[in-house]
Every structure is written in structure tokens, then in C-alpha cells.
Design an enzyme around this catalytic site. Structure first.
Site, PDB file in Angstrom:
ATOM      1  N   ASN A   1      -5.195  -4.761  -6.981  1.00  0.00           N
ATOM      2  CA  ASN A   1      -6.474  -4.201  -6.545  1.00  0.00           C
ATOM      3  C   ASN A   1      -6.446  -2.696  -6.269  1.00  0.00           C
ATOM      4  OD1 ASN A   1      -9.098  -4.231  -4.845  1.00  0.00           O
ATOM      5  ND2 ASN A   1      -7.515  -3.656  -3.364  1.00  0.00           N
TER       6      ASN A   1
ATOM      7  N   TYR B   1     -11.996   6.880 -14.855  1.00  0.00           N
ATOM      8  CA  TYR B   1     -12.153   5.659 -14.044  1.00  0.00           C
ATOM      9  C   TYR B   1     -12.776   4.545 -14.878  1.00  0.00           C
ATOM     10  CZ  TYR B   1     -13.638   2.622 -10.188  1.00  0.00           C
ATOM     11  OH  TYR B   1     -13.828   1.550  -9.346  1.00  0.00           O
TER      12      TYR B   1
ATOM     13  N   ASP C   1       4.166   2.253  -4.203  1.00  0.00           N
ATOM     14  CA  ASP C   1       3.299   3.061  -5.060  1.00  0.00           C
ATOM     15  C   ASP C   1       3.157   2.259  -6.344  1.00  0.00           C
ATOM     16  OD1 ASP C   1       2.142   4.752  -6.889  1.00  0.00           O
ATOM     17  OD2 ASP C   1       3.349   6.499  -6.340  1.00  0.00           O
ATOM     18  N   VAL C   2       1.966   1.770  -6.617  1.00  0.00           N
ATOM     19  CA  VAL C   2       1.786   0.848  -7.752  1.00  0.00           C
ATOM     20  C   VAL C   2       1.942   1.529  -9.111  1.00  0.00           C
ATOM     21  CG1 VAL C   2       0.425  -0.920  -6.561  1.00  0.00           C
ATOM     22  CG2 VAL C   2      -0.745   1.044  -7.613  1.00  0.00           C
TER      23      VAL C   2
ATOM     24  N   THR D   1     -17.775   0.717   1.315  1.00  0.00           N
ATOM     25  CA  THR D   1     -16.482   1.060   1.915  1.00  0.00           C
ATOM     26  C   THR D   1     -16.579   2.474   2.491  1.00  0.00           C
ATOM     27  OG1 THR D   1     -15.705   1.880  -0.207  1.00  0.00           O
ATOM     28  CG2 THR D   1     -15.117  -0.383   0.332  1.00  0.00           C
TER      29      THR D   1
ATOM     30  N   LYS E   1     -11.014   0.986 -16.122  1.00  0.00           N
ATOM     31  CA  LYS E   1     -11.512  -0.341 -15.738  1.00  0.00           C
ATOM     32  C   LYS E   1     -11.829  -1.172 -16.982  1.00  0.00           C
ATOM     33  CE  LYS E   1     -11.180   0.211 -11.276  1.00  0.00           C
ATOM     34  NZ  LYS E   1     -10.139  -0.504 -10.534  1.00  0.00           N
TER      35      LYS E   1
ATOM     36  N   ASP F   1       0.854  -1.189   0.000  1.00  0.00           N
ATOM     37  CA  ASP F   1       0.000   0.000   0.000  1.00  0.00           C
ATOM     38  C   ASP F   1       0.889   1.239   0.000  1.00  0.00           C
ATOM     39  OD1 ASP F   1      -3.291   0.140   0.792  1.00  0.00           O
ATOM     40  OD2 ASP F   1      -2.178   2.029   0.796  1.00  0.00           O
TER      41      ASP F   1
END
Ligand SMILES: NC(=O)c1ccc[n+]([C@@H]2O[C@H](COP(=O)([O-])OP(=O)(O)OC[C@H]3O[C@@H](n4cnc5c(N)ncnc54)[C@H](O)[C@@H]3O)[C@@H](O)[C@H]2O)c1
Length: 260
Positions: free
Chosen positions: A91, A159, A64-65, A194, A163, A43
């Protein structure tokens, strides 16, 4: 679900989870660990990532992805520590409010969301695959969304496009690596309860109610319900499932009009 009720399908497996500090990632890290996996928690947020790693007896790797070097280091460290990379749950993702209609979303926002949601998945798959190929097995689960399948009038344009990219990339990788024993699936959650969603709708309960009307089961998903699907896709119970769009959406994508 109590620990006694969870089966142990992942004993001896090593699972990398990105975005493990919160929401779906957090619930999945817990579930994968409960099923016996060694979990590597990645994360951007050090405090939450470290806390979940401690809780599940796993390893935290600050990542950091969007950074290719950090992503490579994440999978290297997972392999060096535990000896394999069997599951990659890619994810981590963002949905900032400034990503809105195409008419108002700036190029900077567009690019930031593409980097965090799509380029990140490319980087994680690219780093995980060589380790999986070495052992001739693996399960990659990339988080897409139901919005990759359905258009929304209340747009989050970058977004949604990101996806859609995750969906197409996962399908292609699933086909390419199928004969090497590596499965790649796109997980498509419906709206999940969430912190982000709760905050958004706490300000405007009428907005939440308008959305719930479109979900046949009449509520948002709990993160644990998405985590259950992740554990299934990670395990050999899904051994014939690859290149799929795995919908966990309470029926939203099957509904034309509101349920009664
Ligand atoms: N919540 C929903 O309703 C919903 C629905 C469909 C799909 N999704 C997708 O599920 C995934 C997880 O969503 P969530 O609701 O659990 O979100 P969340 O905001 O609760 O958690 C996301 C986690 O990712 C981390 N993260 C963000 N950017 C990062 C980066 N660059 N590098 C490393 N970590 C980073 C955050 O620190 C956070 O811990 C996302 O890809 C999201 O798009 C969510």
C-alpha cells in the site's frame, strides 16, 4: 465501527501492511488486527510505524519499499516471527507535488514515483509469493487508484502511470497464481480524506468543492471505509475474487456529469 461490530474473519492469519504508519495503511492495520490478524507494520517512518505496531499488538519492521533487501527482510521477518504470510497489503506510495503535467515533470521525479509506487509493489509481491506458495494460500492486495481507470486534466503523470502499472501487474499475477490458491487484487480507492488531502484543500476550499462535485456520494472516503474493503479482500469472504480492479470510489468512475 465499534470492536463488537467487527467480525473476526482473520483469526490466525498474518498480514503484512506497507505504509502502515498513516492514512489508509494505518486504518487497515487497525481493521485487520481487529479482525484477528497478526499484523506486521512496515513503514519508512519509524515513529509512526512503531506506534501503530504497538497499538495493534503487532510487529514493526523498518522498511523502505524501494529497497529490495529491506523488502525481502520484511517478509522473511514476518514469516519467521509468525509462521506464515497470508495477506500482503502492498500500500505504501507517494504523490509529490513536483509530479505534475508531463510538460513540467522531470525525469528524476518520474523515476522516484515509479520506484515508490510500482517497483515497490513488484518487490513486495516477489517476496510474499514464495511464502504464500509454501502454504498454498494467500491474498495480495495492491493499492492502485481510481486514476488508473480515469484520466485527470489536473495531471500527476508519473503517479497515474505507476497506478496503471499496479493494475496490470495485479491482474496478471492474479491469473498466474489462481490455481495455487493465491488471490491478487488491485484496490482502487477514490479520493480519501487523509492528512495529505486535507492539507492540500485547507489552503483552497474552492478546489475541494470543485472535486466533490464529481463524486456522486458528495464527500471523500474515510480511511476506515477503504480499510473495510481491504479486510474483505484479505478474508475468505472474497474467495472467488481475484485479478480484479476493486473500486472503492463513491461512484466517481461511474459518473459522467455531476450529481444533483
Ligand atoms: N489518499 C488518497 O486519496 C488516495 C487515493 C487513491 C489511492 N491512494 C493510494 O493509497 C496509498 C496510501 O495512501 P495514503 O493516502 O494513506 O498516504 P499517506 O501519505 O497517508 O501514507 C503513506 C505511508 O507510506 C509511507 N511510505 C512512503 N514511502 C515509503 C517507502 N518508500 N517505504 C515505506 N513506506 C513508505 C509513508 O511514510 C506513510 O506512512 C498510496 O499508494 C496512495 O497512492 C491514496
Amino acid at each position: 465501527m465499534t470492536e463488537a461490530q467487527v467480525c473476526r474473519r482473520l483469526t490466525g492469519r498474518v498480514a503484512v501492511v506497507t505504509g502502515a504508519g498513516s492514512g489508509i495503511g494505518l486504518a487497515s492495520a487497525r481493521r485487520l488486527a481487529a479482525e484477528g490478524a497478526k499484523v506486521v507494520c512496515a513503514d519508512l517512518d519509524e515513529a509512526t510505524g512503531r506506534a501503530v505496531a504497538r497499538e495493534v499488538g503487532g510487529l514493526f519492521v523498518h522498511t523502505d519499499v524501494t529497497d529490495p533487501y529491506m523488502v525481502e527482510a520484511l517478509f522473511d521477518e514476518a514469516y519467521e516471527t509468525y509462521g506464515s504470510v497470508d495477506v500482503a497489503f502492498n500500500n505504501a506510495g507517494i504523490s509529490p507535488p513536483e509530479d505534475d503535467s508531463i510538460l513540467t515533470t522531470g525525469l528524476d521525479t518520474w523515476r522516484r514515483v515509479q520506484e515508490a509506487n510500482l517497483t515497490s509493489v513488484y518487490l513486495c509481491c516477489r517476496s510474499a509469493l514464495p511464502y504464500m506458495r509454501r502454504h498454498g494460500r494467500g491474498s495480495i492486495i495492491n493499492t492502485a487508484s481510481f486514476v488508473a481507470r480515469m484520466g485527470a486534466a489536473t495531471s500527476r503523470i508519473s503517479y497515474t502511470a505507476s497506478k496503471g502499472g499496479v493494475l496490470a501487474m495485479s491482474r496478471e499475477l492474479g491469473v498466474q497464481f489462481a490455481r495455487e490458491g493465491i488471490r491478487v487484487n488491485a484496490l482502487c480507492p477514490g479520493p480519501v480524506d487523509t492528512a495529505l488531502l486535507r492539507e492540500l484543500f485547507a489552503e483552497d476550499p474552492a478546489r475541494a468543492a470543485r472535486r466533490l462535485v464529481h463524486i456522486p456520494v458528495g464527500r471523500f472516503a474515510r480511511p476506515e471505509e477503504i480499510a473495510a474493503a481491504v479486510a474483505f479482500l484479505a478474508s475468505d469472504d472474497s474467495s472467488f475474487i481475484t485479478a480484479s480492479e476493486f473500486l472503492v470510489d463513491g461512484g466517481i468512475s461511474g459518473a459522467y456529469v455531476t450529481s444533483r
